[in-house]
Each structure stands twice: as structure tokens, then as C-alpha cells.
Scaffold this motif. Structure first.
Motif, PDB file in Angstrom:
ATOM      1  N   SER A  48      -2.029  49.131  44.348  1.00  0.00           N
ATOM      2  CA  SER A  48      -1.049  49.329  43.282  1.00  0.00           C
ATOM      3  C   SER A  48      -0.158  50.531  43.537  1.00  0.00           C
ATOM      4  N   GLU A  49      -0.665  51.512  44.252  1.00  0.00           N
ATOM      5  CA  GLU A  49       0.139  52.692  44.563  1.00  0.00           C
ATOM      6  C   GLU A  49       1.197  52.383  45.615  1.00  0.00           C
ATOM      7  N   LYS A  50       0.958  51.374  46.458  1.00  0.00           N
ATOM      8  CA  LYS A  50       1.882  51.054  47.536  1.00  0.00           C
ATOM      9  C   LYS A  50       2.878  49.966  47.155  1.00  0.00           C
ATOM     10  N   VAL A  51       2.508  49.130  46.182  1.00  0.00           N
ATOM     11  CA  VAL A  51       3.390  48.030  45.776  1.00  0.00           C
ATOM     12  C   VAL A  51       4.474  48.579  44.851  1.00  0.00           C
ATOM     13  N   ILE A  52       5.725  48.442  45.246  1.00  0.00           N
ATOM     14  CA  ILE A  52       6.825  48.998  44.464  1.00  0.00           C
ATOM     15  C   ILE A  52       7.813  47.927  43.999  1.00  0.00           C
ATOM     16  N   ILE A  53       7.595  46.680  44.370  1.00  0.00           N
ATOM     17  CA  ILE A  53       8.502  45.610  43.943  1.00  0.00           C
ATOM     18  C   ILE A  53       7.818  44.765  42.875  1.00  0.00           C
ATOM     19  N   PRO A  54       8.590  44.142  41.972  1.00  0.00           N
ATOM     20  CA  PRO A  54       7.999  43.250  40.971  1.00  0.00           C
ATOM     21  C   PRO A  54       7.267  42.086  41.646  1.00  0.00           C
ATOM     22  N   LEU A  55       6.109  41.749  41.097  1.00  0.00           N
ATOM     23  CA  LEU A  55       5.268  40.670  41.631  1.00  0.00           C
ATOM     24  C   LEU A  55       4.881  39.772  40.461  1.00  0.00           C
ATOM     25  N   ALA A  56       5.054  38.476  40.602  1.00  0.00           N
ATOM     26  CA  ALA A  56       4.737  37.556  39.513  1.00  0.00           C
ATOM     27  C   ALA A  56       4.275  36.219  40.071  1.00  0.00           C
ATOM     28  N   LEU A  57       3.493  35.518  39.285  1.00  0.00           N
ATOM     29  CA  LEU A  57       3.025  34.175  39.640  1.00  0.00           C
ATOM     30  C   LEU A  57       3.866  33.139  38.922  1.00  0.00           C
ATOM     31  N   MET A  58       4.119  32.005  39.587  1.00  0.00           N
ATOM     32  CA  MET A  58       4.782  30.873  38.961  1.00  0.00           C
ATOM     33  C   MET A  58       4.090  29.588  39.373  1.00  0.00           C
ATOM     34  N   ARG A  59       4.269  28.553  38.589  1.00  0.00           N
ATOM     35  CA  ARG A  59       3.685  27.264  38.940  1.00  0.00           C
ATOM     36  C   ARG A  59       4.422  26.680  40.147  1.00  0.00           C
ATOM     37  N   TYR A  60       3.649  26.131  41.086  1.00  0.00           N
ATOM     38  CA  TYR A  60       4.258  25.495  42.256  1.00  0.00           C
ATOM     39  C   TYR A  60       5.078  24.285  41.830  1.00  0.00           C
ATOM     40  N   GLN A  61       4.601  23.558  40.803  1.00  0.00           N
ATOM     41  CA  GLN A  61       5.351  22.394  40.332  1.00  0.00           C
ATOM     42  C   GLN A  61       6.684  22.820  39.718  1.00  0.00           C
ATOM     43  N   ASP A  62       6.748  24.031  39.135  1.00  0.00           N
ATOM     44  CA  ASP A  62       8.018  24.536  38.611  1.00  0.00           C
ATOM     45  C   ASP A  62       8.997  24.827  39.749  1.00  0.00           C
ATOM     46  N   PHE A  63       8.469  25.375  40.843  1.00  0.00           N
ATOM     47  CA  PHE A  63       9.348  25.649  41.981  1.00  0.00           C
ATOM     48  C   PHE A  63       9.896  24.350  42.571  1.00  0.00           C
ATOM     49  N   LEU A  64       9.046  23.336  42.661  1.00  0.00           N
ATOM     50  CA  LEU A  64       9.513  22.040  43.155  1.00  0.00           C
ATOM     51  C   LEU A  64      10.578  21.458  42.235  1.00  0.00           C
ATOM     52  N   ASP A  65      10.396  21.644  40.917  1.00  0.00           N
ATOM     53  CA  ASP A  65      11.397  21.169  39.967  1.00  0.00           C
ATOM     54  C   ASP A  65      12.715  21.917  40.149  1.00  0.00           C
ATOM     55  N   ALA A  66      12.629  23.241  40.357  1.00  0.00           N
ATOM     56  CA  ALA A  66      13.842  24.034  40.576  1.00  0.00           C
ATOM     57  C   ALA A  66      14.561  23.592  41.848  1.00  0.00           C
ATOM     58  N   GLN A  67      13.796  23.295  42.896  1.00  0.00           N
ATOM     59  CA  GLN A  67      14.404  22.807  44.139  1.00  0.00           C
ATOM     60  C   GLN A  67      15.126  21.483  43.913  1.00  0.00           C
TER      61      GLN A  67
END
Length: 531
Positions: free
Chosen positions: A125-144
Motif C-alpha cells: 500500500s505504501e508503494k501503490v500510488i495509482i487508483p486501483l479498482a475491480l470491475m466485472r469482466y462481463q461489463d468490460f466485454l459489454d463496453a467493448q
């Protein structure tokens, strides 16, 4: 009847509140836009609370890799972009560090598994400086499918007020149910004391009543409830359908009882129709059809969260009202024993069982949410990886949608919930207090009024602690002390504690409530008779 009630009561003491850190992924290509669910860790990722303040990023598709290593990608090759990769193989922090090495500004992790708040170790956590988030893979396929590869994304997490109006509605609904249940029980006792004789074809008001009068039976009752809850934990997949069927039958019966009582109170005619030597009531037939229809509709559409909660709450209120009228506690001693044991039961299965279950699961919360929903002991709720999948849930809670949780509804519809047990168990004491007012002929109903107020204050305290701690609370932890102590104090101040403790002036032979000593010996109207 008794067996059915035992099964229902064994699972009604299930209440929890959910808390999850969810955000919105706003995807656009200049002319079209669409929003998807994200789950993130607010202590790890700093995400804007409004779309207008959110920074737009070009989205790069790297779902062909899990990004545990650069894998041929050059340093800073993703400078200032958002990247989406697949979940698995290595820790979130490792993926984030590789993304940072490549110059990415945002890391999205597509998941084919249920999603919880992403957690990394202290060092990561001390080294991670960018936003990190989880999303549904099926949502990504829908966006594509919608946007092809020309996607621009923005991340934002709308602020959700801690106090949602749904909590106020839940508070009002709970107080109304407990008050009316206690009032109905006292009214039925008054009718019985007055010696009212039901008309021909009309059932006796107390024909199906069950009384808890023996400490040993109360203890056995609670032990059976514990056993039922453990069975639900291990065999939820099958037993949940048993509970659903029983709820449909019990709620339809309860709704009929409530509507029939209302019809009698307003003086509605039964409209009896004779057919040969038999007669039937058109009113009863109509009420039966309505109640069965509503129960069947709920059973068929029980997973339609958008609107079925209204019908579930209606059936739930009827069930709780009928339960408080049907099940009676014979004296304050039984009230103390029952409520105290159920308080221990509630606290044990919420706070203690995580020490004995795999992955620190609370048995109470796990059963209340359902294994498919992924309930956790810390109050976190796992978001299903497939938004179209419906998970069977126990119909033992009042549910009201959270009006302010617009962003969270992308992930899963959010509800304020309260278990039936948090209405029924204190409600049995409220009902006893009203019956005691009837026994001592107290026109001011001082016991009933004070216990109802104590329940209301206890419920407010429960919600306040929940909001402050941001964790679900076992409501009986607050409701039981408030109601028991208040009732005992009123009895002491009125110098009636001995009578309040002993309850009825007769000892009960069995659940049929046949008295050994009639009411006349305690100063009630009636002729004194010897057994």
C-alpha cells in the motif's frame, strides 16, 4: 402449526447491514456513454466524488494478460492511460506496481469471480500510488461491444450520506408493526376476558394460540433454533427453498388473519351463501384468493429486487403481526428467560462464530445474506461477478431500498434491512405488557405504552450505533435491555412487580391454555370455583 412456526422462528433472527466501497466507471467515445460498477478501497485509492471533477483517461485493453510482469512492454509505454487487465495469479499490489512501471495512471482489474474490496499488504500500500479498482469482466466485454476499442474512461465515487431516508422508513415500519402487534394481542385478550362468544361459522380468536409458559420449553426452543441456524449454514442450498415455501404458506395465512380482523373491526358483512345444507362466506373466499395470489406472486418474482420488496414487506408485516398475536408469553419470567437467551444467541452467532468458521465468516451474516451473495463477517458485501445472476435469499427481513445509493445500484441494489426477529422477539414482550394491562384493568395501558416507547428508543440507538460504527449490529443487543429494564422499572414503580413477574393468575396445563384456577379468584368478575 407448531413445527412450521419453529422453522420460521429459527431463521427470523437474521439481520445485518451492508457496507461496501463502490464507484462508477464512466465510459464514453464522444457521442455515447455508459456507466459500470467498480469496487475499490478508499484507503488505497483516491477517486473523485463527482463526474465533473474526474480526470478522463484513454483505456488500454490488456485483458490478454494478468500483468504480473511487464511481459515485453516498455517502461512508460502506457503513460497517463488507464489499463484493464485480468484478475489472478499474483497480488493486486504486484499488478499495480507493474502498471506504475509502465506509466499507467489507473489500473482496472477485470474479474470473473465475485468482487470484494481489494486489499494489499502494508508494504504494497505504501508503494501503490495509482487508483486501483475491480470491475466485472462481463461489463468490460459489454463496453467493448458498445464502444469497440475507442474508449475514454472516468472514475468517480458519488458521496452517499450516512443517514438515508430508508432508515427512517424502516424505523417507522418496525415501530408500527410492533405497536399494532402488541395492541392486537391485548385486544384479543380483552375479548376473551369479556367472554365474547363468536358467531356461528366464526373461528375463536384464540383457537390457534400457542403459549410459552415453561422455562424448560423455552430453553429447548432456543436450542432448536441454534440447530436450525447451523443446518442452514451447512445446507443453505437446499433448505432455503424449504423456508421459502413455508414463508409463502405462513404469510398467506397471516395476511388472511390480519385482513379478516380488519373486516370484523369495520363491520364488514361476511355475505354467507347457502348451498344445500352447507354455507360459505364470500368474504372469506375473496380474502383467501387475494392472500394466496399475493403469496404466489411473491414466490414467483421473489428475486425481482426493483419492486418485490414492497410485497415482501407487506407479507412480512402480516406475518409478524399474526405471530405476536398467536404466540403468547405467560409471564414476565418467561419474557426475561426467552429474550435473554435470544440475546446471547444473536451475539454469539454474529460476533463469536467468526473465530470458529473458515475465513472468519459469521454464521448469522452468512445465512442472512446467502452464500451466493458472499456475506463476510466484517460487514463487507461481495459483488457478484455476473450481474444477471439472482441468488436465493431467506425471506426473513424487512427491506427498503437506499434512496441515496445511486452509484451502488449499478453493482447491486442496496437495501436497509431489519430481521423479523428484531420485531417479533421484543414484540412478544410488548404484547405481554398489553395483556397485563388488560388483566389489571389499566385503562391508560401504562405497560404497553412504556414498553413500546422503550422499543422505539432501543431501535433508534441500534441505527445510531450502526451508522457511527459503519457495521451491521445485532439489534437485540440494544432492544432486549431497553424493553426488559423499562418494563421491570414500571412494575417496580407501580409496586406491581410480583404480579407482573407471575403474570396470569392461573397456571397453564398445556398449550391449549386450560386454566387450573379461574380468573375469579384474583378479583376478576366471575364465580369462584374449585378444581
Amino acid at each position: 402449526m407448531a413445527a412450521t412456526l419453529w422453522v420460521i422462528v429459527s431463521v427470523v433472527l437474521l439481520s445485518c447491514q451492508s457496507l461496501c466501497q463502490e464507484a462508477v466507471l464512466y465510459v464514453s467515445n464522444g457521442s455515447l456513454y455508459k456507466e459500470y460498477c467498480l469496487v475499490y478501497n478508499s484507503s488505497l485509492s483516491n477517486i473523485s466524488d463527482s463526474l465533473s471533477d474526474a480526470v478522463p483517461y484513454k483505456l488500454v485493453n490488456l485483458t490478454f494478460t494478468v500483468l504480473c510482469h511487464p511481459e515485453g512492454l516498455k517502461k512508460d509505454s502506457l503513460q497517463g492511460m488507464a489499463v484493464v487487465v485480468m484478475r489472478g495469479t499474483c497480488a493486486f499490489s504486484q499488478k499495480a506496481l507493474v502498471a506504475q512501471y509502465l506509466g499507467a495512471a489507473v489500473l482496472l482489474i477485470a474479474s470473473t469471480e465475485p468482487m470484494g474490496i481489494p486489499v494489499v499488504n502494508v508494504t504494497g500500500s505504501e508503494k501503490v500510488i495509482i487508483p486501483l479498482a475491480l470491475m466485472r469482466y462481463q461489463d468490460f466485454l459489454d463496453a467493448q461491444k458498445v464502444f469497440a476499442d475507442e474508449m475514454e474512461v472516468q472514475l468517480y465515487a458519488p458521496l452517499v450520506p450516512a443517514l438515508d431516508y430508508s432508515i427512517l422508513l424502516m424505523l417507522a415500519l418496525a415501530i408500527f408493526t410492533v405497536t399494532m402487534g402488541g395492541f392486537w394481542s391485548g385486544a384479543a385478550e380483552r375479548a376473551k376476558q369479556s367472554g365474547a362468544v363468536p358467531s356461528e361459522g366464526e373461528d375463536r380468536a384464540d383457537s390457534g394460540d400457542l403459549s410459552l409458559y415453561s422455562p424448560l420449553k423455552v430453553l429447548l426452543f432456543v436450542v432448536l433454533m441454534c440447530g436450525m441456524l447451523v443446518l442452514m449454514y451447512f445446507f443453505y442450498k437446499w433448505l432455503v427453498y424449504v423456508v421459502i415455501v413455508i414463508f409463502c404458506l405462513a404469510s398467506a395465512t397471516a395476511l388472511y388473519s390480519c385482513l379478516d380482523a380488519i373486516m370484523n373491526a369495520v363491520g364488514c358483512s361476511k355475505l354467507n351463501i347457502s348451498c344445500g345444507e352447507r354455507s360459505c362466506s364470500m368474504r372469506s373466499l375473496l380474502l383467501t384468493c387475494v392472500c394466496i395470489t399475493l403469496a404466489v406472486v411473491w414466490g414467483v418474482y421473489r428475486n425481482e429486487d426493483r419492486w418485490i420488496w414492497i410485497l415482501q414487506d407487506l407479507l412480512g408485516v402480516a406475518f409478524c403481526l399474526n405471530f405476536m398475536k398467536t404466540i403468547t408469553l405467560s409471564n414476565f419470567k418467561i419474557c426475561v428467560i426467552l429474550l435473554s437467551l435470544l440475546l446471547v444467541y444473536d451475539v454469539f452467532f454474529v460476533f463469536i462464530t467468526p473465530f470458529f468458521t473458515p475465513n472468519g465468516e459469521s454464521i448469522m451474516v452468512q445465512v442472512a445474506l446467502g452464500p451466493g451473495a458472499g456475506g463476510k463477517a466484517d460487514g463487507d458485501v461481495i459483488i457478484p461477478a455476473d450481474s444477471s445472476t439472482s441468488y436465493e435469499k431467506l425471506p426473513v427481513v424487512m427491506r427498503i431500498p437506499r434512496f441515496s445509493a445511486w452509484a451502488q445500484n449499478l453493482c447491486a441494489m442496496q437495501f436497509s434491512i431489519l430481521g423479523y426477529g428484531d420485531l417479533i422477539i421484543p414484540g412478544l414482550l410488548v404484547a405481554y405488557c398489553h395483556r397485563f394491562d388488560v388483566w389489571i384493568n389499566n385503562p391508560k395501558r401504562i405497560y404497553f405504552t412504556s414498553c413500546t416507547i422503550a422499543y422505539s428508543v432501543g431501535l433508534v440507538v441500534t441505527f445510531a450505533v450502526m451508522l457511527l460504527s459503519k457495521m451491521g449490529q445485532p439489534a437485540l443487543l440494544y432492544l432486549v435491555p431497553f424493553t426488559l429494564i423499562t418494563s421491570a422499572m414500571v412494575a417496580c414503580l407501580r409496586k406491581e412487580f410480583k404480579q407482573f413477574w407471575a403474570g396470569t393468575t392461573y397456571q397453564v396445563l398445556d398449550s391449549s391454555r386450560d386454566p387450573l384456577l379461574p380468573d375469579g379468584e384474583a378479583g376478576y368478575p366471575g364465580e369462584v370455583m374449585k378444581c
